[in-house]
Design a protein around this motif. Structure first.
Motif, short mmCIF file in Angstrom:
data_model
loop_
_atom_site.label_atom_id
_atom_site.label_comp_id
_atom_site.label_asym_id
_atom_site.label_seq_id
_atom_site.Cartn_x
_atom_site.Cartn_y
_atom_site.Cartn_z
N TYR A 40 0.79 -1.28 0.00
CA TYR A 40 -0.01 0.06 0.03
C TYR A 40 0.88 1.20 -0.17
O TYR A 40 1.57 1.42 0.89
CB TYR A 40 -1.04 -0.02 1.37
CG TYR A 40 -2.35 -0.89 1.11
CD1 TYR A 40 -3.40 -0.37 0.73
CD2 TYR A 40 -2.07 -2.13 1.06
CE1 TYR A 40 -4.57 -0.59 0.78
CE2 TYR A 40 -3.53 -2.98 0.91
CZ TYR A 40 -4.61 -2.21 0.71
OH TYR A 40 -5.47 -3.14 0.30
N ARG A 41 0.60 2.31 -0.81
CA ARG A 41 1.40 3.33 -0.97
C ARG A 41 0.33 4.61 -0.67
O ARG A 41 -0.63 4.57 -1.34
CB ARG A 41 1.98 3.44 -2.36
CG ARG A 41 3.11 2.54 -2.72
CD ARG A 41 3.62 2.46 -4.12
NE ARG A 41 4.48 1.41 -4.45
CZ ARG A 41 5.62 1.57 -4.00
NH1 ARG A 41 6.22 2.59 -3.70
NH2 ARG A 41 6.35 0.32 -4.45
N THR A 42 0.88 5.42 0.07
CA THR A 42 0.29 6.94 0.44
C THR A 42 1.09 7.97 -0.01
O THR A 42 2.34 7.99 0.38
CB THR A 42 -0.40 6.97 1.81
OG1 THR A 42 -1.28 5.47 2.09
CG2 THR A 42 -0.93 8.01 2.35
N GLN A 153 6.42 9.54 0.05
CA GLN A 153 5.47 8.25 -0.04
C GLN A 153 5.70 7.60 1.16
O GLN A 153 6.69 7.41 1.92
CB GLN A 153 5.55 7.26 -1.34
CG GLN A 153 4.89 7.58 -2.51
CD GLN A 153 5.03 6.65 -3.53
OE1 GLN A 153 5.62 5.58 -3.42
NE2 GLN A 153 4.41 6.99 -4.73
N TYR A 186 -4.23 -1.37 6.67
CA TYR A 186 -3.39 -0.85 5.81
C TYR A 186 -3.96 0.75 5.47
O TYR A 186 -3.06 1.69 5.20
CB TYR A 186 -3.20 -1.65 4.57
CG TYR A 186 -2.69 -2.79 4.76
CD1 TYR A 186 -1.66 -3.19 5.73
CD2 TYR A 186 -3.09 -3.92 4.12
CE1 TYR A 186 -1.16 -4.42 6.05
CE2 TYR A 186 -2.52 -5.17 4.31
CZ TYR A 186 -1.78 -5.54 5.27
OH TYR A 186 -1.11 -6.69 5.49
N ARG A 187 -5.23 0.92 5.15
CA ARG A 187 -5.69 2.07 4.62
C ARG A 187 -5.69 3.28 5.55
O ARG A 187 -5.02 4.33 5.42
CB ARG A 187 -7.23 1.84 4.24
CG ARG A 187 -7.83 3.20 3.20
CD ARG A 187 -9.39 2.89 3.02
NE ARG A 187 -10.10 2.88 4.36
CZ ARG A 187 -10.50 1.68 4.59
NH1 ARG A 187 -10.46 0.57 3.96
NH2 ARG A 187 -11.42 1.56 5.72
N GLY A 190 -2.17 4.91 6.18
CA GLY A 190 -1.78 5.72 5.43
C GLY A 190 -2.67 7.01 5.64
O GLY A 190 -2.04 8.20 5.43
N GLU A 191 -4.08 7.01 5.74
CA GLU A 191 -4.77 8.32 6.12
C GLU A 191 -4.41 8.91 7.31
O GLU A 191 -4.04 10.20 7.44
CB GLU A 191 -6.32 7.78 6.47
CG GLU A 191 -6.78 7.13 5.08
CD GLU A 191 -8.17 6.70 5.48
OE1 GLU A 191 -8.84 6.45 4.51
OE2 GLU A 191 -8.62 6.59 6.73
N ARG A 194 -0.62 10.66 6.61
CA ARG A 194 -0.94 11.93 5.86
C ARG A 194 -1.50 12.97 6.88
O ARG A 194 -0.91 13.97 6.73
CB ARG A 194 -1.71 11.41 4.54
CG ARG A 194 -1.98 12.77 3.67
CD ARG A 194 -2.42 12.19 2.63
NE ARG A 194 -3.84 11.76 2.71
CZ ARG A 194 -4.34 10.74 2.31
NH1 ARG A 194 -3.59 9.94 1.50
NH2 ARG A 194 -5.40 10.30 2.45
#
Length: 254
Positions: A40-42, A153, A186-187, A190-191, A194
């Motif tokens: 997963y990339r953010t 990232q 995972y999601r 990243g949230e 950020r």
């Protein structure tokens, strides 16, 4: 000694017992389709091209990743000794879903600090699951700056599968909810990262207070809070071991 963040178990003792635990899988076993392999990339706020900027997006993200502040506390919390070196550090994780709290050990087995392909300035670390964990596998968390473009990232790379030693009820719960919760984790990582980096660039800090502590150990992330329904959760220590035991609901120990 327990507290409102970790519930009615002796978390210091559970953390200490991790010192004798071994990684619960071999990398030679990892292959699809029996293992989940995820990346997963953010995209984080960018910088000017060149090395990471002092006080910039990459530096803020690196500090937050080092301290495990990106972890969503509604899914995973961690207890560890911040005075120990990152490489080799044992962490007691509390995995939370659907009224069940599972206490599992991981060990940091890799620290990354390098420039890849002459342009990608990368810092991060990885932990692997220990005996008694719900899962088997490895998770790697990295902050990457592409110095030719300035893009920053956060990259999460994982391979995992459910532990084959789970009891019937835990195994059923994992099959029903584990993968869905894993992808949401995972999601949310990243949230959160950020959002914290954006706040740090805007306000000079990410808006996180000091971490809570249990003895000499700290709880991450710092914004973990007790919810009212947590007092009713069923807790299970080392669910991947035959000797893992459940702790019933009730008020946390003092």
């Amino acid at each position: 000694m327990g507290d409102w963040r970790f519930g009615r178990i002796d978390v210091v003792r559970a953390w200490r017992e991790l010192a004798d635990a071994r990684v619960n899988y071999s990398a030679d076993e990892v292959r699809q389709p029996s293992w989940n392999i995820d990346t997963y990339r953010t995209v984080l706020p960018s910088e000017r091209p060149g090395p990471p900027e002092p006080g910039g997006s990459w530096e803020h993200a690196r500090r937050l990743v080092r301290d495990y502040q990106f972890s969503p506390p509604e899914i995973v919390r961690a207890l560890y000794d911040p005075t120990t070196p990152l490489l080799g550090r044992d962490m007691l994780l509390e995995a939370r879903f659907h009224g069940m709290h599972f206490y599992c050990g991981v060990r940091v087995t890799e620290v990354v600090d390098e420039t890849r392909d002459t342009t990608d300035r990368t810092w991060g670390w990885a932990y692997e699951t220990l005996e008694g964990h719900l899962e088997r596998g490895k998770a790697t968390y990295e902050v990457v700056k592409r110095q030719n473009t300035g893009q920053v990232q956060f990259v999460v790379s994982c391979y995992s599968q459910g532990a084959p030693t789970l009891d019937r009820i835990t195994s059923l719960g994992w099959r029903l909810f584990g993968r869905r919760t894993q992808l949401r984790f995972y999601r949310r990582c990243g949230e959160r990262l950020r959002g914290f980096v954006e706040a740090a660039l805007r306000d000079g800090h990410p808006g996180l207070g000091p971490p809570a502590s249990v003895g000499h150990l700290v709880c991450a992330p710092s914004d973990a809070r007790m919810r009212r329904l947590d007092a009713l959760a069923v807790r299970r220590v080392a669910p991947g071991r035959a000797t893992g035991h459940a702790v019933g609901a009730g008020p946390p120990a003092s």
